[in-house]
Design a protein around this motif. Structure first.
Motif, PDB file in Angstrom:
ATOM      1  N   PHE A  97     -11.300   1.722   5.604  1.00 51.51           N
ATOM      2  CA  PHE A  97     -11.729   1.084   4.360  1.00 51.51           C
ATOM      3  C   PHE A  97     -11.276  -0.367   4.271  1.00 51.51           C
ATOM      4  CE2 PHE A  97     -11.255   5.583   3.672  1.00 51.51           C
ATOM      5  CZ  PHE A  97     -12.343   5.941   2.898  1.00 51.51           C
ATOM      6  N   LEU A  98     -12.209  -1.235   3.887  1.00 46.47           N
ATOM      7  CA  LEU A  98     -11.823  -2.556   3.428  1.00 46.47           C
ATOM      8  C   LEU A  98     -11.388  -2.399   1.982  1.00 46.47           C
ATOM      9  CD1 LEU A  98     -14.718  -4.832   4.778  1.00 46.47           C
ATOM     10  CD2 LEU A  98     -12.453  -4.481   5.774  1.00 46.47           C
ATOM     11  N   TYR A  99     -10.258  -2.971   1.649  1.00 50.72           N
ATOM     12  CA  TYR A  99      -9.817  -2.869   0.253  1.00 50.72           C
ATOM     13  C   TYR A  99      -9.222  -4.197  -0.197  1.00 50.72           C
ATOM     14  CZ  TYR A  99      -4.883  -2.514   1.702  1.00 50.72           C
ATOM     15  OH  TYR A  99      -3.633  -2.767   2.226  1.00 50.72           O
ATOM     16  N   HIS A 100      -9.345  -4.438  -1.488  1.00 49.70           N
ATOM     17  CA  HIS A 100      -8.834  -5.659  -2.106  1.00 49.70           C
ATOM     18  C   HIS A 100      -7.734  -5.268  -3.086  1.00 49.70           C
ATOM     19  CE1 HIS A 100     -12.305  -8.210  -0.757  1.00 49.70           C
ATOM     20  NE2 HIS A 100     -12.890  -7.031  -0.728  1.00 49.70           N
ATOM     21  N   PRO A 101      -6.483  -5.471  -2.702  1.00 47.30           N
ATOM     22  CA  PRO A 101      -5.390  -5.112  -3.607  1.00 47.30           C
ATOM     23  C   PRO A 101      -5.327  -6.070  -4.792  1.00 47.30           C
ATOM     24  CG  PRO A 101      -4.526  -6.294  -1.725  1.00 47.30           C
ATOM     25  CD  PRO A 101      -5.994  -6.073  -1.455  1.00 47.30           C
ATOM     26  N   ARG A 102      -4.738  -5.602  -5.857  1.00 44.45           N
ATOM     27  CA  ARG A 102      -4.489  -6.514  -6.972  1.00 44.45           C
ATOM     28  C   ARG A 102      -3.542  -7.607  -6.476  1.00 44.45           C
ATOM     29  NH1 ARG A 102      -6.586  -4.306 -11.479  1.00 44.45           N
ATOM     30  NH2 ARG A 102      -6.958  -2.038 -11.426  1.00 44.45           N
ATOM     31  N   LEU A 103      -3.850  -8.843  -6.785  1.00 50.78           N
ATOM     32  CA  LEU A 103      -3.138  -9.966  -6.190  1.00 50.78           C
ATOM     33  C   LEU A 103      -1.639  -9.893  -6.405  1.00 50.78           C
ATOM     34  CD1 LEU A 103      -5.562 -12.936  -6.960  1.00 50.78           C
ATOM     35  CD2 LEU A 103      -5.374 -11.550  -4.902  1.00 50.78           C
TER      36      LEU A 103
END
Length: 258
Positions: A97-103
């Motif tokens: 999975f590509l995922y975008h964590p909360r910054l």
């Protein structure tokens, strides 16, 4: 599980490329399986979202930035395992999975995606290196990566050459001459790079001809990655400045002198 996946060698790759072993974080801003990106419509929806999330000028820029990121997160680790550790590591796309964590939850603070992988497989590469190397590269590219790149070029008005060079800049640096230790290791590195960029047929990449050949040059009878890019990846449209390898730099300098 192959013992390689529990070694310090693999752990170092995982750490260097910020790969998360397991499921993506539950509270990610967004996550998507690599297998979904093979579908043109799912890929288009994600790229539209990604364009907005990273404030890219258009889908062309967003698609190019994603290809560069995939080269770093996905392709470079697999090539490293193959050439330097003699292991055929496979990411199962439906469990990657590509995922975008909360910054605020990630130390790098980038809006670009990270990779979470589950169900990894690894096979020690023994016997005829030519045979298993072709198998590993064909799976890596023709089966897994190339369909995704084709989806990107179908939804954004940019050429496959740009996407392939984005991948090349991530893996070319792995084969720098000073990366080798013994003469035997140096020979393996040269042979793998020569096959990857010169000897492999287009079929191994899922295209008509080897897409990496044009991004190499021969120095002292050894093939190496070109020091300057042929295509522009549009990084300057994200950052306001050209990358050091950008072919537009010379054109910009000439225009300023006129």
């Amino acid at each position: 599980m192959n013992l390689y996946l529990s070694t310090e060698l693999w752990k170092e790759i995982v750490e260097d490329h910020s790969i998360l072993l397991g499921e993506p974080p539950e509270h990610s801003v967004r996550s998507i399986a690599l297998s979904e990106l093979h579908d043109e419509e799912a890929c288009r929806e994600y790229i539209r979202w990604f364009q907005d999330y990273i404030d890219a000028l258009d889908m062309k820029v967003a698609a190019s930035m994603l290809a560069k990121r995939l080269g770093y997160l996905w392709t470079a680790p697999l090539v490293t395992a193959m050439t330097f550790h003699h292991q055929h590591v496979t990411f199962q796309l439906e469990n990657s999975f590509l995922y975008h964590p909360r910054l605020k939850e990630h130390e790098e603070g980038t809006r670009f995606p990270f990779l979470a992988v589950n169900g990894l497989r690894a096979e020690a590469l023994t016997g005829d290196r030519d045979v298993w190397r072709e198998k590993a590269i064909q799976e890596m590219f023709a089966v897994q990566l190339t369909p995704l790149l084709k989806a990107l070029t179908a939804i954004a008005p940019l050429s496959m050459s740009i996407l392939w060079e984005n991948i090349m800049v991530r893996i070319g640096r792995l084969f720098a001459p000073d990366e080798a230790g013994t003469e035997q290791e140096s020979q393996i590195i040269r042979e793998d790079f020569s096959y990857l960029t010169q000897g492999a047929s287009g079929e191994v990449f899922g295209v008509r001809k080897n897409p990496l050949t044009r991004f190499t040059e021969c120095k002292d009878d050894v093939h190496v990655a070109k020091s300057e890019r042929i295509t522009c990846c549009f990084y300057y449209q994200m950052s306001g400045e050209y990358c050091l390898k950008c072919p537009k730099i010379d054109n910009e300098n000439e225009s300023q002198l006129q």
